[in-house]
Design an enzyme around this catalytic site. Structure first.
Site, short mmCIF file in Angstrom:
data_model
loop_
_atom_site.label_atom_id
_atom_site.label_comp_id
_atom_site.label_asym_id
_atom_site.label_seq_id
_atom_site.Cartn_x
_atom_site.Cartn_y
_atom_site.Cartn_z
N LYS A 1 -2.95 -3.30 -2.07
CA LYS A 1 -3.36 -2.14 -1.47
C LYS A 1 -4.05 -2.62 -0.16
O LYS A 1 -4.07 -3.84 0.08
CB LYS A 1 -4.62 -1.32 -2.25
CG LYS A 1 -5.87 -2.27 -2.58
CD LYS A 1 -6.69 -1.47 -3.50
CE LYS A 1 -7.93 -2.39 -3.96
NZ LYS A 1 -8.93 -1.63 -4.85
N LYS A 2 -4.18 -1.86 0.73
CA LYS A 2 -4.54 -2.14 2.24
C LYS A 2 -5.85 -2.95 2.20
O LYS A 2 -6.24 -3.81 2.91
CB LYS A 2 -4.78 -0.75 3.13
CG LYS A 2 -4.75 -1.23 4.61
CD LYS A 2 -3.59 -1.69 5.19
CE LYS A 2 -3.56 -2.31 6.60
NZ LYS A 2 -2.76 -3.03 6.84
N VAL A 3 -6.97 -2.31 1.60
CA VAL A 3 -8.16 -3.11 1.38
C VAL A 3 -8.44 -3.72 0.27
O VAL A 3 -8.43 -3.31 -0.73
CB VAL A 3 -9.52 -2.26 1.74
CG1 VAL A 3 -10.79 -3.16 1.75
CG2 VAL A 3 -9.23 -1.39 3.11
#
Length: 345
Positions: A339-341
């Site tokens: 996931k992005k973060v």
């Protein structure tokens, strides 16, 4: 609602990088100069970077710049020493720099908080001025990359590189960039635009469609590019990307190279590039499948001072990674399990 088309987000992010460079020069220079002036006034005796993933490679680039351009010793903070083992190192006389696209990972926030508590000056370099990391540090540099569509970072990475370069050159000058330095940096967006229009790297991608592992290598300023390329190969195509400095490659890993193990070698001009000639010769003796990246190489990039080369050399490698993922039937916008973060402790 239309179905998602694989790779569109990453392709768009890649294409926006020249504009990102220009934005930092146009909109970010003043703020970066003020941070640089403050750091120059502090005169830290050493600099410690803390980062994860792609941002760790940007921090590695900044480490080379800091030691070569400023003559200040550099180290890397081990977040687990602080977060898992409760260490409280004596940070007096140090500048601790947290580099993170999101600024949201708790371990980096805690390192910066503890470093400040233990006497360090602190700086956050992020793409989110409202992030916990930015709030924890005394100073903040916004890399102004805007929203990144793909999970695999591209434009935030190069924005970090450019912002850190502007910052360190600013510290060297005591604040604002000298006119000659700014003139050199103003060439970068145009050079990047032309480089991204060259299809060579994308056309090479099918060559690696069935590869299980790919070695990436470079020395000095090129080493972060090699490491970032390896990470992108792992993230988007699930290929084992094995990154080595050119020197480390000769100290053992060279033995695994052969015609079935592709090598991406970043070998530009200057001392780092010259030192890669021996590495390339040894790879030739092993009959390794080598593609070189740099001025006059297989994947040609502009002939610039070595300290600027990472801003350009990574661009065709991003295109190669994107095209390779698509050729393998993967979606580089949404790698499995990521996931992005990413939040770590």
């Amino acid at each position: 609602m239309t179905a998602h088309q694989a790779g569109v987000g990453m392709a768009t992010d890649i294409a926006e990088q020249p504009a990102g460079y220009a934005r930092l020069l146009d909109e970010g220079a003043g703020a970066i100069a003020r941070v640089a002036a403050q750091i120059a006034e502090w005169q830290p005796k050493f600099v410690l970077f803390t980062a994860r993933g792609t941002s760790d490679h940007a921090a590695l680039y900044a480490a080379y710049l800091t030691e070569i351009q400023l003559g200040i010793p550099v180290g890397l903070v081990s977040p687990s020493a602080v977060t898992l083992f409760g260490a409280r190192p004596r940070f007096a006389d140090a500048l601790v720099v947290g580099v993170s696209q999101s600024g949201g990972s708790p371990d980096l926030v805690e390192v910066v908080r503890v470093a400040r508590e233990q006497g360090a000056h602190t700086l956050a370099v992020t793409n989110n001025a409202a992030s916990p990391l930015a709030a924890a540090a005394e100073l903040h540099v916004d890399v102004l990359a805007g929203h990144e569509r793909a999970v695999a970072a591209t434009k935030t990475y190069t924005a970090e590189l450019f912002a850190l370069l502007m910052l360190i050159e600013g510290v060297k000058a005591g604040g604002e960039l000298p006119a000659d330095e700014r003139a050199e940096l103003e060439r970068i967006p145009g050079l990047a635009e032309k480089l991204l229009a060259d299809p060579t790297a994308a056309e090479l991608a099918p060559r690696y469609r069935f590869a299980d592992r790919i070695v990436t290598t470079g020395r000095g300023y090129a080493y972060p590019t090699a490491r970032e390329t390896a990470l992108k190969l792992m993230e988007t195509s699930y290929i084992a990307g094995l990154a080595f400095s050119g020197a480390d490659l000769l100290h053992g890993p060279l033995a695994m190279t052969d015609p079935d193990v592709p090598v991406l070698a970043v070998a530009g001009s200057g001392p780092g590039g010259e030192s890669m000639r021996e590495v390339l010769a040894k790879l030739g003796e092993r009959r390794a499948d080598v593609v070189t990246i740099g001025a006059g190489m297989t994947i040609g990039t502009p002939a610039v001072d070595e300290k600027y080369a990472p801003l350009l050399d990574i661009l065709p490698l991003q295109q190669l990674v994107l095209s390779l993922a698509l050729a393998r039937g993967e979606d580089p916008d949404a790698p499995r399990g990521l996931k992005k973060v990413t939040e770590t402790l």
